[in-house]
Motif scaffolding. Structure first.
Motif, PDB file in Angstrom:
ATOM      1  N   TRP A  49       0.888  -1.172   0.000  1.00 18.39           N
ATOM      2  CA  TRP A  49       0.000   0.000   0.000  1.00 18.39           C
ATOM      3  C   TRP A  49       0.922   1.217   0.000  1.00 18.39           C
ATOM      4  O   TRP A  49       1.208   1.797   1.036  1.00 18.39           O
ATOM      5  CB  TRP A  49      -0.909  -0.015   1.222  1.00 18.39           C
ATOM      6  CG  TRP A  49      -1.830  -1.202   1.278  1.00 18.39           C
ATOM      7  CD1 TRP A  49      -1.658  -2.345   2.004  1.00 18.39           C
ATOM      8  CD2 TRP A  49      -3.073  -1.353   0.586  1.00 18.39           C
ATOM      9  NE1 TRP A  49      -2.707  -3.203   1.806  1.00 18.39           N
ATOM     10  CE2 TRP A  49      -3.602  -2.622   0.937  1.00 18.39           C
ATOM     11  CE3 TRP A  49      -3.794  -0.546  -0.298  1.00 18.39           C
ATOM     12  CZ2 TRP A  49      -4.812  -3.092   0.436  1.00 18.39           C
ATOM     13  CZ3 TRP A  49      -5.005  -1.022  -0.796  1.00 18.39           C
ATOM     14  CH2 TRP A  49      -5.498  -2.272  -0.430  1.00 18.39           C
ATOM     15  N   LEU A  75      -0.924   5.267  -3.699  1.00 15.15           N
ATOM     16  CA  LEU A  75      -0.411   4.002  -4.230  1.00 15.15           C
ATOM     17  C   LEU A  75       0.146   4.213  -5.630  1.00 15.15           C
ATOM     18  O   LEU A  75       1.254   3.780  -5.948  1.00 15.15           O
ATOM     19  CB  LEU A  75      -1.515   2.942  -4.230  1.00 15.15           C
ATOM     20  CG  LEU A  75      -1.095   1.553  -4.732  1.00 15.15           C
ATOM     21  CD1 LEU A  75      -1.796   0.458  -3.934  1.00 15.15           C
ATOM     22  CD2 LEU A  75      -1.434   1.367  -6.218  1.00 15.15           C
ATOM     23  N   LYS A 116       0.925  -5.299   0.688  1.00 16.54           N
ATOM     24  CA  LYS A 116      -0.362  -5.640   0.066  1.00 16.54           C
ATOM     25  C   LYS A 116      -0.502  -7.138  -0.187  1.00 16.54           C
ATOM     26  O   LYS A 116      -1.606  -7.668  -0.274  1.00 16.54           O
ATOM     27  CB  LYS A 116      -0.457  -4.888  -1.264  1.00 16.54           C
ATOM     28  CG  LYS A 116      -1.855  -4.580  -1.725  1.00 16.54           C
ATOM     29  CD  LYS A 116      -1.759  -3.790  -3.024  1.00 16.54           C
ATOM     30  CE  LYS A 116      -2.838  -2.792  -3.222  1.00 16.54           C
ATOM     31  NZ  LYS A 116      -4.172  -3.329  -3.241  1.00 16.54           N
ATOM     32  N   ASN A 146      -3.672  -6.996   6.174  1.00 14.94           N
ATOM     33  CA  ASN A 146      -2.449  -6.960   5.380  1.00 14.94           C
ATOM     34  C   ASN A 146      -1.598  -8.213   5.448  1.00 14.94           C
ATOM     35  O   ASN A 146      -0.615  -8.321   4.720  1.00 14.94           O
ATOM     36  CB  ASN A 146      -1.607  -5.741   5.777  1.00 14.94           C
ATOM     37  CG  ASN A 146      -2.211  -4.446   5.306  1.00 14.94           C
ATOM     38  OD1 ASN A 146      -3.188  -4.443   4.563  1.00 14.94           O
ATOM     39  ND2 ASN A 146      -1.644  -3.326   5.729  1.00 14.94           N
ATOM     40  N   SER A 166      -4.494  -8.859  -0.745  1.00 12.75           N
ATOM     41  CA  SER A 166      -5.620  -7.929  -0.796  1.00 12.75           C
ATOM     42  C   SER A 166      -6.668  -8.324  -1.837  1.00 12.75           C
ATOM     43  O   SER A 166      -6.339  -8.673  -2.973  1.00 12.75           O
ATOM     44  CB  SER A 166      -5.130  -6.519  -1.110  1.00 12.75           C
ATOM     45  OG  SER A 166      -6.219  -5.642  -1.297  1.00 12.75           O
ATOM     46  N   TYR A 191      -6.320   0.531  -5.454  1.00 12.30           N
ATOM     47  CA  TYR A 191      -6.706   1.175  -4.191  1.00 12.30           C
ATOM     48  C   TYR A 191      -7.968   1.981  -4.514  1.00 12.30           C
ATOM     49  O   TYR A 191      -7.904   3.181  -4.761  1.00 12.30           O
ATOM     50  CB  TYR A 191      -5.578   2.088  -3.721  1.00 12.30           C
ATOM     51  CG  TYR A 191      -5.523   2.369  -2.247  1.00 12.30           C
ATOM     52  CD1 TYR A 191      -6.667   2.442  -1.461  1.00 12.30           C
ATOM     53  CD2 TYR A 191      -4.296   2.585  -1.622  1.00 12.30           C
ATOM     54  CE1 TYR A 191      -6.596   2.708  -0.100  1.00 12.30           C
ATOM     55  CE2 TYR A 191      -4.207   2.843  -0.267  1.00 12.30           C
ATOM     56  CZ  TYR A 191      -5.358   2.910   0.490  1.00 12.30           C
ATOM     57  OH  TYR A 191      -5.283   3.177   1.842  1.00 12.30           O
ATOM     58  N   THR A 225      -8.155  -0.284   2.636  1.00 14.74           N
ATOM     59  CA  THR A 225      -7.425  -1.279   3.436  1.00 14.74           C
ATOM     60  C   THR A 225      -8.291  -1.746   4.606  1.00 14.74           C
ATOM     61  O   THR A 225      -8.547  -2.926   4.782  1.00 14.74           O
ATOM     62  CB  THR A 225      -6.107  -0.700   3.973  1.00 14.74           C
ATOM     63  OG1 THR A 225      -6.383   0.533   4.648  1.00 14.74           O
ATOM     64  CG2 THR A 225      -5.134  -0.428   2.853  1.00 14.74           C
TER      65      THR A 225
END
Length: 581
Positions: free
Chosen positions: A325, A368, A507, A534, A538, A544, A550
């Motif tokens: 991330w 990101l 990630k 995390n 993901s 993102y 997140t």
């Protein structure tokens, strides 16, 4: 804690880690009648969540609907598929969309967690089909930390950059109003400062605000909710490995108080312990180069990949291991970790260049994508982009913040720490002098500034389109025309600050299915083992999609894991492993 260890070494569910996803899973498991233990490596609870913005990206949520917002499962899936592309798993994405909105509705109905909709915070990719100009990100409300009682000293303190003047709590909505200098922003700052100053009783106890905001609010409200349910949280308890009964995970081994303990999990173990960003060896093995743990904006000494390595040892599959991330960071001497640079890059009058003096990205891009572009340009320029430099002039310095530098109208250079000069910021009367100080090509920088100054006049960034979409403009100065993200740079002195290729967590990690179960290479689940946040790969792939991309999935898959564990058939009782020293 010693008494707890001696009296009980067997639980229905054991959760490793104490961030938002971990505590959410513990709460939902407890609400279904399961006995739960949370173990945390650090002497503080909250993990990276506690120092984050605390926002959660929840498509089709009830808050947005309540104010007349229009979203749908179909529109959200259209956007997610476009954002995640080939890295998106439709099954996991569907599980996320099916459970995210119910999760937050149940959580806020049955706990002390409170959110409000950030109806003006756009999705990060407004150009994609299904994107919305606001409404999918939820922002934590303030929380009174005195309710934590004896647990307050154990709460991980928020990053100074998330507090007004380094000590006053404010919501992301308030911060946006101030940063964008929207109508009434000065009165807002006065009101927040007055509220803090007039809380005399609390200020005799602490220099920090009684109220928690952002990620600190989320973590504090979750911990208080778990206290209401008598769910134990053991600090200074370092996860070592999983325990196996055949192919099934039946517990964990931890180190605490100078002893090794084996703890039984009758129903399941949930990994919610963060990524591997603080493990330099794993960074060098998996992430793009150059890479340093010291660039990460996460708590040092934590998130070292213990859950990842334990999963690999029993045959777990992984994905996205070369991704993080990403977020550019600025190191500040004396602070335990560098500060992420999120909103400031959109403010008009600052640019980011490599050592050739060239721009290579829209400075206002999502963080990101910003660092991804940094690495791509670094490869293209043979190592001349990591680190990069943010450059601004005296006008910018007076009006806007950048990293630890508050606007000069509130914090002039004379009030800055002397050791910050030539470590945190560099200063010169001319661009040529500044370029010489930081090792950037002077002619290249001069040409770049001339070009951007022209773009500021027309309002059109012909190179990277800065300020050309609703996301860019969210943190732009609403008083600047024709483009709130562009302003000329022409008033000395000139300033530079170093930007590293940092992150707010890795990630990639253990691959999971729609139930948050860790799976093997052939897709079969490892019985008894779940992973969220995390330490898992993901669900968002390499994308993102929006603020809270997140924490939203971490909490949602925590909810999914708890529900799956509660609905599974209990394992026959057996003798719990004894603690061994």
């Amino acid at each position: 804690m010693t008494a707890q260890v001696q009296s009980q070494s067997s639980y229905d569910v054991i959760v490793v880690g104490s961030g938002a996803g971990a505590m959410t899973s513990a709460l939902f498991a407890a609400d279904q009648g399961l006995s739960v233990l949370i173990v945390e490596k650090s002497d503080k609870y909250g993990g990276t969540s506690a120092i984050s913005g605390g926002g959660i990206w929840i498509p089709n949520n009830h808050y947005f609907a309540a104010i007349g917002g229009r979203d749908s499962a179909e529109l959200s899936m259209q956007y997610l598929k476009a954002a995640t592309g080939e890295h998106g798993d439709p099954v996991r994405l569907q599980a996320y969309l099916d459970n995210a909105a119910p999760m937050i509705k149940k959580l806020t109905s049955n706990s002390r967690v409170r959110y409000a909709v950030a109806d003006k915070y756009p999705d990060y990719y407004p150009q994609l089909p299904g994107a919305l100009p606001g409404g999918r990100t939820l922002d934590p409300e303030l929380f009174d930390t005195s309710l934590l009682e004896e647990e307050l000293p154990n709460l991980r303190k928020p990053s100074p950059s998330t507090l007004l003047m380094g000590r006053i709590a404010w919501t992301a909505r308030d911060a946006h109003k101030a940063m964008a200098r929207s109508f009434g922003w000065q009165w807002l700052i006065f009101r927040l400062m007055a509220r803090y100053k007039l809380d005399f009783k609390w200020r005799r106890k602490s220099k920090y605000d009684r109220r928690a905001a952002l990620g600190s609010s989320l973590v504090a409200s979750l911990r208080r909710s778990l206290m209401d349910r008598n769910v134990p949280l053991w600090l200074n308890t370092d996860f070592q490995d999983v325990l196996l009964d055949g192919d099934r995970v039946c517990g964990i081994k931890v180190a605490t108080g100078g002893r090794i303990l084996e703890l039984k999990a009758r129903r399941g173990v949930i990994f919610g312990s963060g990524g591997f960003e603080q493990n330099q060896t794993l960074r060098e093995k998996f992430l793009p180069q150059p890479t340093k743990a010291s660039w990460s904006a996460t708590p040092p000494g934590n998130n070292t990949g213990a859950a990842l390595e334990a999963g690999l040892n029993i045959g777990a599959a992984t994905a996205l291991m070369d991704w993080a991330w990403w977020a550019p960071t600025i190191a500040v001497p004396g602070e335990e970790k560098p500060r992420g640079v999120f909103a400031e890059r959109a403010f008009p009058g600052a640019i980011v260049v490599n050592s050739l003096g060239h721009r290579y990205v829209n400075e206002a891009a999502p963080y990101l994508e910003f660092v991804d572009a940094m690495y791509k340009d670094n490869r293209k320029t043979d190592g001349r982009t990591v680190p990069s430099w943010v450059i601004f002039d005296g006008h910018f310095r007076f009006h806007y913040a950048m990293g630890p530098l508050m606007p000069a109208q509130v914090m002039p250079d004379s009030r800055l720490r002397k050791e910050w000069l030539n470590t945190v910021y560099w200063k010169a009367d001319s661009l040529d002098q500044l370029a010489m100080q930081i090792g950037v090509d002077g002619a290249g920088l001069s040409n770049t500034v001339s070009k951007v100054n022209q773009y500021a006049k027309t309002g059109v960034d012909l190179d990277f389109g800065r300020g050309g979409n609703v996301f860019d403009r969210y943190y732009g100065d609403s008083n600047i025309t024709p483009n709130p993200c562009l302003a000329p740079m022409r008033k000395g002195p000139y300033y530079a600050m170093r930007l590293d290729a940092g992150d707010i967590g890795t990630k990639g990690g253990l691959l999971t299915n729609r139930h948050a179960q860790v799976v093997r290479e052939d897709g079969r689940p490892i019985s008894g083992l779940y992973a969220i946040g995390n330490c898992s790969a993901s669900v968002m792939g390499t994308s993102y999609p929006g603020a809270g991309g997140t924490l939203g999935p971490a909490m949602t898959f925590g909810y999914i894991a708890a529900n799956h564990i509660a609905s599974s058939v209990p394992v026959a009782a057996s003798t719990a492993p004894e603690a061994v020293s």
